[in-house]
Scaffold this motif. Sequence first.
Motif, PDB file in Angstrom:
ATOM      1  N   ILE A   1       7.263  12.056  -5.965  1.00  0.00           N
ATOM      2  CA  ILE A   1       6.895  12.426  -4.589  1.00  0.00           C
ATOM      3  C   ILE A   1       7.262  13.878  -4.310  1.00  0.00           C
ATOM      4  N   ALA A   2       8.424  14.309  -4.774  1.00  0.00           N
ATOM      5  CA  ALA A   2       8.859  15.697  -4.558  1.00  0.00           C
ATOM      6  C   ALA A   2       7.904  16.691  -5.211  1.00  0.00           C
ATOM      7  N   ALA A   3       7.206  16.255  -6.252  1.00  0.00           N
ATOM      8  CA  ALA A   3       6.277  17.136  -6.968  1.00  0.00           C
ATOM      9  C   ALA A   3       4.843  17.036  -6.448  1.00  0.00           C
ATOM     10  N   TYR A   4       4.617  16.273  -5.387  1.00  0.00           N
ATOM     11  CA  TYR A   4       3.265  16.134  -4.863  1.00  0.00           C
ATOM     12  C   TYR A   4       2.675  17.492  -4.502  1.00  0.00           C
ATOM     13  N   THR A   5       1.388  17.618  -4.779  1.00  0.00           N
ATOM     14  CA  THR A   5       0.645  18.845  -4.522  1.00  0.00           C
ATOM     15  C   THR A   5      -0.171  18.689  -3.229  1.00  0.00           C
ATOM     16  N   GLU A   6      -0.882  19.723  -2.896  1.00  0.00           N
ATOM     17  CA  GLU A   6      -1.775  19.667  -1.734  1.00  0.00           C
ATOM     18  C   GLU A   6      -2.840  18.587  -1.936  1.00  0.00           C
ATOM     19  N   GLU A   7      -3.247  18.402  -3.161  1.00  0.00           N
ATOM     20  CA  GLU A   7      -4.221  17.349  -3.491  1.00  0.00           C
ATOM     21  C   GLU A   7      -3.625  15.963  -3.170  1.00  0.00           C
ATOM     22  N   ASP A   8      -2.346  15.789  -3.489  1.00  0.00           N
ATOM     23  CA  ASP A   8      -1.677  14.525  -3.175  1.00  0.00           C
ATOM     24  C   ASP A   8      -1.573  14.323  -1.661  1.00  0.00           C
ATOM     25  N   ARG A   9      -1.251  15.391  -0.943  1.00  0.00           N
ATOM     26  CA  ARG A   9      -1.177  15.290   0.531  1.00  0.00           C
ATOM     27  C   ARG A   9      -2.523  14.829   1.082  1.00  0.00           C
TER      28      ARG A   9
ATOM     29  N   ARG B   1      -4.857  13.198  -0.503  1.00  0.00           N
ATOM     30  CA  ARG B   1      -5.069  11.810  -0.927  1.00  0.00           C
ATOM     31  C   ARG B   1      -4.366  10.863   0.041  1.00  0.00           C
ATOM     32  N   LEU B   2      -3.129  11.166   0.387  1.00  0.00           N
ATOM     33  CA  LEU B   2      -2.374  10.316   1.311  1.00  0.00           C
ATOM     34  C   LEU B   2      -3.005  10.300   2.700  1.00  0.00           C
ATOM     35  N   LEU B   3      -3.451  11.445   3.154  1.00  0.00           N
ATOM     36  CA  LEU B   3      -4.059  11.530   4.490  1.00  0.00           C
ATOM     37  C   LEU B   3      -5.407  10.810   4.566  1.00  0.00           C
TER      38      LEU B   3
ATOM     39  N   ILE C   1      -0.176   4.823   6.764  1.00  0.00           N
ATOM     40  CA  ILE C   1      -0.290   5.532   8.038  1.00  0.00           C
ATOM     41  C   ILE C   1      -0.695   6.969   7.716  1.00  0.00           C
ATOM     42  N   ARG C   2      -1.840   7.368   8.213  1.00  0.00           N
ATOM     43  CA  ARG C   2      -2.386   8.695   7.891  1.00  0.00           C
ATOM     44  C   ARG C   2      -2.006   9.692   8.975  1.00  0.00           C
ATOM     45  N   ASN C   3      -0.759  10.119   8.919  1.00  0.00           N
ATOM     46  CA  ASN C   3      -0.224  11.062   9.895  1.00  0.00           C
ATOM     47  C   ASN C   3       0.362  12.227   9.109  1.00  0.00           C
ATOM     48  N   LYS C   4      -0.139  13.419   9.368  1.00  0.00           N
ATOM     49  CA  LYS C   4       0.262  14.595   8.598  1.00  0.00           C
ATOM     50  C   LYS C   4       1.764  14.845   8.656  1.00  0.00           C
TER      51      LYS C   4
ATOM     52  N   SER D   1       0.828  -1.212   0.000  1.00  0.00           N
ATOM     53  CA  SER D   1       0.000   0.000   0.000  1.00  0.00           C
ATOM     54  C   SER D   1       0.861   1.260   0.000  1.00  0.00           C
ATOM     55  N   PHE D   2       1.972   1.244   0.748  1.00  0.00           N
ATOM     56  CA  PHE D   2       2.895   2.383   0.732  1.00  0.00           C
ATOM     57  C   PHE D   2       3.452   2.602  -0.675  1.00  0.00           C
ATOM     58  N   ARG D   3       3.872   1.518  -1.315  1.00  0.00           N
ATOM     59  CA  ARG D   3       4.419   1.630  -2.676  1.00  0.00           C
ATOM     60  C   ARG D   3       3.390   2.238  -3.631  1.00  0.00           C
ATOM     61  N   LYS D   4       2.174   1.772  -3.528  1.00  0.00           N
ATOM     62  CA  LYS D   4       1.111   2.284  -4.407  1.00  0.00           C
ATOM     63  C   LYS D   4       0.812   3.751  -4.096  1.00  0.00           C
ATOM     64  N   ALA D   5       0.658   4.070  -2.829  1.00  0.00           N
ATOM     65  CA  ALA D   5       0.302   5.435  -2.428  1.00  0.00           C
ATOM     66  C   ALA D   5       1.405   6.440  -2.755  1.00  0.00           C
ATOM     67  N   TYR D   6       2.664   6.012  -2.621  1.00  0.00           N
ATOM     68  CA  TYR D   6       3.807   6.898  -2.838  1.00  0.00           C
ATOM     69  C   TYR D   6       4.504   6.612  -4.171  1.00  0.00           C
ATOM     70  N   SER D   7       3.742   6.428  -5.229  1.00  0.00           N
ATOM     71  CA  SER D   7       4.281   6.338  -6.590  1.00  0.00           C
ATOM     72  C   SER D   7       5.466   5.391  -6.713  1.00  0.00           C
ATOM     73  N   ASN D   8       5.366   4.223  -6.095  1.00  0.00           N
ATOM     74  CA  ASN D   8       6.445   3.238  -6.092  1.00  0.00           C
ATOM     75  C   ASN D   8       7.760   3.855  -5.599  1.00  0.00           C
ATOM     76  N   PHE D   9       7.636   4.810  -4.690  1.00  0.00           N
ATOM     77  CA  PHE D   9       8.761   5.510  -4.069  1.00  0.00           C
ATOM     78  C   PHE D   9       9.595   6.315  -5.064  1.00  0.00           C
ATOM     79  N   ASN D  10       8.997   6.745  -6.153  1.00  0.00           N
ATOM     80  CA  ASN D  10       9.697   7.555  -7.147  1.00  0.00           C
ATOM     81  C   ASN D  10       9.965   8.948  -6.572  1.00  0.00           C
ATOM     82  N   ILE D  11      11.229   9.264  -6.387  1.00  0.00           N
ATOM     83  CA  ILE D  11      11.637  10.509  -5.726  1.00  0.00           C
ATOM     84  C   ILE D  11      11.084  11.737  -6.444  1.00  0.00           C
TER      85      ILE D  11
END
Length: 187
Positions: free
Chosen positions: A74-82, A84-86, A92-95, A61-71
Amino acid sequence: MSYCSYIPNMQPEERKELHKNYHDNYYGFPIHDDDELLGRLIMEINQAGLSWETILKKEVSFRKAYSNFNIKEIAAYTEEDRNRLLNDAGIIRNKLKVNAAIENAKTILALQKEFGSFENWLDFHHPKTKEEWVKLFKKTFKFTGGEIVGEFLMSTGYLPGAHDADCPVYNKVAAQKPMSFDNKNNP
Protein backbone atom coordinates in the motif's frame (compact mmCIF):
# COMPACT_ATOMS: atom_id res chain seq x y z
CA MET A 1 -27.35 1.19 24.18
CA SER A 2 -24.12 -0.80 23.89
CA TYR A 3 -23.13 -2.86 20.86
CA CYS A 4 -23.46 -5.97 23.08
CA SER A 5 -27.10 -5.31 23.93
CA TYR A 6 -28.05 -3.90 20.51
CA ILE A 7 -27.12 -6.97 18.41
CA PRO A 8 -29.68 -9.45 19.83
CA ASN A 9 -32.50 -7.13 18.71
CA MET A 10 -31.23 -6.59 15.16
CA GLN A 11 -33.37 -7.57 12.22
CA PRO A 12 -33.24 -9.15 9.70
CA GLU A 13 -31.23 -12.23 10.68
CA GLU A 14 -28.47 -11.68 8.05
CA ARG A 15 -27.79 -8.24 9.50
CA LYS A 16 -27.68 -9.64 13.02
CA GLU A 17 -25.25 -12.41 11.98
CA LEU A 18 -22.91 -9.94 10.24
CA HIS A 19 -22.63 -7.82 13.40
CA LYS A 20 -22.61 -10.82 15.76
CA ASN A 21 -19.61 -12.32 13.96
CA TYR A 22 -17.65 -9.07 14.24
CA HIS A 23 -18.74 -8.52 17.87
CA ASP A 24 -18.03 -12.10 18.99
CA ASN A 25 -14.74 -12.68 17.16
CA TYR A 26 -13.01 -9.38 16.44
CA TYR A 27 -14.31 -6.39 18.40
CA GLY A 28 -12.03 -5.55 21.32
CA PHE A 29 -9.63 -8.43 20.69
CA PRO A 30 -5.96 -7.44 20.42
CA ILE A 31 -4.40 -7.55 16.96
CA HIS A 32 -0.72 -8.50 16.82
CA ASP A 33 -0.23 -8.24 13.05
CA ASP A 34 0.70 -4.80 11.71
CA ASP A 35 -1.03 -5.42 8.36
CA GLU A 36 -4.27 -6.25 10.20
CA LEU A 37 -3.87 -3.17 12.41
CA LEU A 38 -3.57 -1.03 9.27
CA GLY A 39 -6.57 -2.85 7.83
CA ARG A 40 -8.68 -2.02 10.88
CA LEU A 41 -7.53 1.62 10.69
CA ILE A 42 -8.45 1.75 6.99
CA MET A 43 -11.88 0.31 7.75
CA GLU A 44 -12.47 2.74 10.63
CA ILE A 45 -11.42 5.69 8.46
CA ASN A 46 -13.77 4.54 5.71
CA GLN A 47 -16.65 4.22 8.17
CA ALA A 48 -16.60 7.99 8.82
CA GLY A 49 -19.99 9.32 7.77
CA LEU A 50 -21.33 5.83 7.05
CA SER A 51 -22.64 2.90 9.04
CA TRP A 52 -20.30 0.21 10.37
CA GLU A 53 -22.58 -2.29 8.67
CA THR A 54 -21.69 -0.81 5.28
CA ILE A 55 -18.00 -1.33 6.04
CA LEU A 56 -18.48 -4.87 7.36
CA LYS A 57 -20.31 -5.80 4.15
CA LYS A 58 -17.40 -4.44 2.11
CA GLU A 59 -14.55 -5.95 4.14
CA VAL A 60 -13.71 -8.62 1.55
CA SER A 61 -13.65 -5.95 -1.16
CA PHE A 62 -11.42 -3.72 0.99
CA ARG A 63 -8.98 -6.60 1.50
CA LYS A 64 -8.86 -7.28 -2.23
CA ALA A 65 -8.57 -3.62 -3.24
CA TYR A 66 -5.89 -2.84 -0.63
CA SER A 67 -3.55 -5.81 -1.24
CA ASN A 68 -4.86 -7.75 1.77
CA PHE A 69 -3.80 -4.72 3.85
CA ASN A 70 -0.11 -5.33 3.12
CA ILE A 71 1.61 -2.20 4.47
CA LYS A 72 4.61 -2.29 2.12
CA GLU A 73 2.45 -2.76 -0.96
CA ILE A 74 0.00 0.00 0.00
CA ALA A 75 2.84 2.41 0.84
CA ALA A 76 4.20 1.84 -2.68
CA TYR A 77 0.90 2.55 -4.44
CA THR A 78 1.22 4.78 -7.48
CA GLU A 79 -1.16 7.30 -9.01
CA GLU A 80 -2.48 4.42 -11.11
CA ASP A 81 -3.33 2.55 -7.89
CA ARG A 82 -5.09 5.63 -6.48
CA ASN A 83 -7.20 5.83 -9.63
CA ARG A 84 -7.95 2.10 -9.45
CA LEU A 85 -9.18 2.52 -5.87
CA LEU A 86 -11.26 5.58 -6.73
CA ASN A 87 -12.98 3.55 -9.46
CA ASP A 88 -13.55 0.40 -7.36
CA ALA A 89 -17.28 0.15 -6.61
CA GLY A 90 -16.56 -2.52 -3.98
CA ILE A 91 -15.02 0.01 -1.56
CA ILE A 92 -15.67 3.58 -0.46
CA ARG A 93 -14.53 5.81 -3.32
CA ASN A 94 -13.46 8.89 -1.41
CA LYS A 95 -10.22 10.60 -2.41
CA LEU A 96 -9.39 11.75 1.12
CA LYS A 97 -9.91 8.24 2.52
CA VAL A 98 -7.92 6.57 -0.27
CA ASN A 99 -5.06 9.04 0.17
CA ALA A 100 -5.15 8.53 3.95
CA ALA A 101 -4.77 4.75 3.55
CA ILE A 102 -1.68 5.19 1.38
CA GLU A 103 -0.09 7.93 3.50
CA ASN A 104 -0.85 6.06 6.73
CA ALA A 105 0.85 2.95 5.33
CA LYS A 106 3.96 5.08 4.66
CA THR A 107 3.77 6.43 8.21
CA ILE A 108 3.52 2.90 9.63
CA LEU A 109 6.63 1.88 7.67
CA ALA A 110 8.50 4.71 9.39
CA LEU A 111 7.11 3.68 12.79
CA GLN A 112 8.20 0.09 12.13
CA LYS A 113 11.76 1.29 11.48
CA GLU A 114 11.80 3.26 14.72
CA PHE A 115 9.82 0.95 17.03
CA GLY A 116 10.07 -2.45 15.34
CA SER A 117 6.32 -2.59 14.63
CA PHE A 118 3.14 -0.53 14.61
CA GLU A 119 1.98 -2.60 17.56
CA ASN A 120 5.14 -1.66 19.49
CA TRP A 121 4.43 2.01 18.76
CA LEU A 122 0.90 1.61 20.15
CA ASP A 123 2.23 -0.29 23.19
CA PHE A 124 4.90 2.38 23.76
CA HIS A 125 2.22 5.07 24.03
CA HIS A 126 -0.17 3.05 26.21
CA PRO A 127 -1.88 4.01 28.45
CA LYS A 128 -3.41 7.27 27.29
CA THR A 129 -6.83 8.81 27.60
CA LYS A 130 -8.92 8.91 24.45
CA GLU A 131 -8.20 12.64 24.15
CA GLU A 132 -4.44 12.04 24.38
CA TRP A 133 -4.65 9.26 21.78
CA VAL A 134 -6.65 11.50 19.43
CA LYS A 135 -3.99 14.24 19.68
CA LEU A 136 -1.23 11.72 18.98
CA PHE A 137 -3.06 10.15 16.02
CA LYS A 138 -3.92 13.54 14.51
CA LYS A 139 -0.25 14.49 14.75
CA THR A 140 0.90 11.16 13.27
CA PHE A 141 -1.73 9.97 10.78
CA LYS A 142 -4.12 11.31 8.14
CA PHE A 143 -7.93 11.42 8.50
CA THR A 144 -8.01 10.42 12.16
CA GLY A 145 -10.64 12.28 14.16
CA GLY A 146 -12.00 11.44 17.58
CA GLU A 147 -14.55 8.81 16.58
CA ILE A 148 -12.16 7.06 14.20
CA VAL A 149 -9.34 6.94 16.77
CA GLY A 150 -11.67 5.92 19.61
CA GLU A 151 -13.23 3.07 17.66
CA PHE A 152 -9.89 1.92 16.25
CA LEU A 153 -8.37 1.75 19.73
CA MET A 154 -11.43 0.20 21.38
CA SER A 155 -11.79 -2.36 18.60
CA THR A 156 -8.12 -3.39 18.90
CA GLY A 157 -8.05 -3.55 22.70
CA TYR A 158 -6.22 -0.32 23.53
CA LEU A 159 -9.19 1.49 25.05
CA PRO A 160 -11.73 -0.14 27.38
CA GLY A 161 -15.43 -0.38 26.65
CA ALA A 162 -15.73 -2.74 23.69
CA HIS A 163 -17.93 -5.14 25.68
CA ASP A 164 -20.25 -4.87 28.66
CA ALA A 165 -18.93 -6.72 31.73
CA ASP A 166 -21.90 -9.11 31.55
CA CYS A 167 -21.38 -9.85 27.84
CA PRO A 168 -20.27 -13.47 27.23
CA VAL A 169 -17.51 -12.19 24.93
CA TYR A 170 -16.04 -9.94 27.65
CA ASN A 171 -14.17 -12.85 29.29
CA LYS A 172 -12.97 -14.16 25.91
CA VAL A 173 -11.46 -10.75 25.21
CA ALA A 174 -9.98 -10.53 28.74
CA ALA A 175 -8.29 -13.91 28.23
CA GLN A 176 -6.43 -12.42 25.24
CA LYS A 177 -4.95 -9.78 27.60
CA PRO A 178 -5.58 -6.64 25.54
CA MET A 179 -3.79 -3.50 26.67
CA SER A 180 -7.12 -2.01 27.80
CA PHE A 181 -7.24 -4.57 30.61
CA ASP A 182 -3.93 -3.22 31.95
CA ASN A 183 -5.63 0.15 32.34
CA LYS A 184 -6.68 0.73 35.95
CA ASN A 185 -9.77 2.55 34.67
CA ASN A 186 -11.08 -0.60 32.99
CA PRO A 187 -14.25 -1.95 34.64
